[in-house]
Design a protein around this motif. Sequence first.
Motif, mmCIF file in Angstrom:
data_model
loop_
_atom_site.group_PDB
_atom_site.id
_atom_site.type_symbol
_atom_site.label_atom_id
_atom_site.label_comp_id
_atom_site.label_asym_id
_atom_site.label_seq_id
_atom_site.Cartn_x
_atom_site.Cartn_y
_atom_site.Cartn_z
ATOM 1 N N PHE A 29 -28.483 -4.988 -24.137
ATOM 2 C CA PHE A 29 -28.304 -5.149 -22.694
ATOM 3 C C PHE A 29 -27.253 -6.194 -22.350
ATOM 4 C CE2 PHE A 29 -32.495 -3.264 -23.119
ATOM 5 C CZ PHE A 29 -32.382 -2.210 -22.234
ATOM 6 N N CYS A 31 -25.654 -8.869 -19.917
ATOM 7 C CA CYS A 31 -26.072 -9.816 -18.881
ATOM 8 C C CYS A 31 -24.843 -10.460 -18.259
ATOM 9 C CB CYS A 31 -26.950 -10.911 -19.484
ATOM 10 S SG CYS A 31 -28.499 -10.318 -20.173
ATOM 11 N N LYS A 44 -28.593 -12.393 -14.945
ATOM 12 C CA LYS A 44 -28.968 -11.107 -14.369
ATOM 13 C C LYS A 44 -28.531 -9.996 -15.314
ATOM 14 C CE LYS A 44 -28.698 -12.492 -9.542
ATOM 15 N NZ LYS A 44 -28.214 -12.085 -8.217
ATOM 16 N N CYS A 45 -29.185 -8.834 -15.168
ATOM 17 C CA CYS A 45 -28.874 -7.685 -16.015
ATOM 18 C C CYS A 45 -28.903 -6.419 -15.150
ATOM 19 C CB CYS A 45 -29.895 -7.588 -17.146
ATOM 20 S SG CYS A 45 -29.664 -6.185 -18.238
ATOM 21 N N ARG A 46 -27.803 -5.670 -15.135
ATOM 22 C CA ARG A 46 -27.715 -4.446 -14.324
ATOM 23 C C ARG A 46 -28.785 -3.429 -14.699
ATOM 24 N NH1 ARG A 46 -23.724 -1.767 -16.091
ATOM 25 N NH2 ARG A 46 -22.975 -3.270 -17.598
ATOM 26 N N ALA A 65 -30.421 -16.040 -22.118
ATOM 27 C CA ALA A 65 -30.254 -14.614 -21.824
ATOM 28 C C ALA A 65 -31.088 -13.792 -22.803
ATOM 29 C CB ALA A 65 -28.785 -14.218 -21.896
ATOM 30 N N VAL A 69 -34.167 -11.331 -21.719
ATOM 31 C CA VAL A 69 -34.192 -9.903 -22.046
ATOM 32 C C VAL A 69 -35.448 -9.575 -22.848
ATOM 33 C CG1 VAL A 69 -33.073 -8.082 -23.408
ATOM 34 C CG2 VAL A 69 -31.704 -9.506 -21.869
ATOM 35 N N ALA A 86 -29.268 0.940 -22.505
ATOM 36 C CA ALA A 86 -28.296 0.024 -21.920
ATOM 37 C C ALA A 86 -27.014 0.765 -21.578
ATOM 38 C CB ALA A 86 -28.000 -1.111 -22.900
ATOM 39 N N GLU A 93 -19.253 -9.715 -19.200
ATOM 40 C CA GLU A 93 -20.691 -9.728 -19.452
ATOM 41 C C GLU A 93 -20.975 -10.124 -20.905
ATOM 42 O OE1 GLU A 93 -22.665 -6.593 -16.380
ATOM 43 O OE2 GLU A 93 -21.788 -5.733 -18.178
#
Length: 166
Positions: A29, A31, A44-46, A65, A69, A86, A93
Amino acid sequence: MTKLKSIKENNYKINFLYLQGFIMKNFNFACRFVNADDGTVLIKCRDLPELLSWSVDGQPVEVWARYAVEDCLAFMIKQGLEIPYASPAQKGEYVVELDPSETAKILLSNEMVKDKIGRARLAEKANLTLPEVTRLLNLKHKTKIESISRALNSLGKRLNLSLEAI
């Protein structure tokens, strides 16, 4: 047959590895780090919109991070939610890469969600105890990949590993 294909998405060239006609997907993922007005760096993570964290104790934001996650994924597994694949990282990112055991555990959890099979039913099908199933799904518990593979076999699935250049 393995080949590399490229597409253009959001003005970024993205390479996908096609293996026998399937896109190789993962749970690594991406971030992004956002500076808040008070100087705090938010994480944050989309692909995991429920994830919102920040760095504390002076540790690098990349360390936090990974914690964020892992905790988000553990919560989703415990709640019986399907974890999405992902999407490709965008410019700027940071990618949290999961190890093969963590990835296999997510695949197992997702199969349980898709098949509507709870922990007790998996324990019965895989000839395991409930605490063993709980450990199989715990991302922080070290588990042999063979154990996860056997659990997936009991669900009619085969775990395959692949190799790619880094």
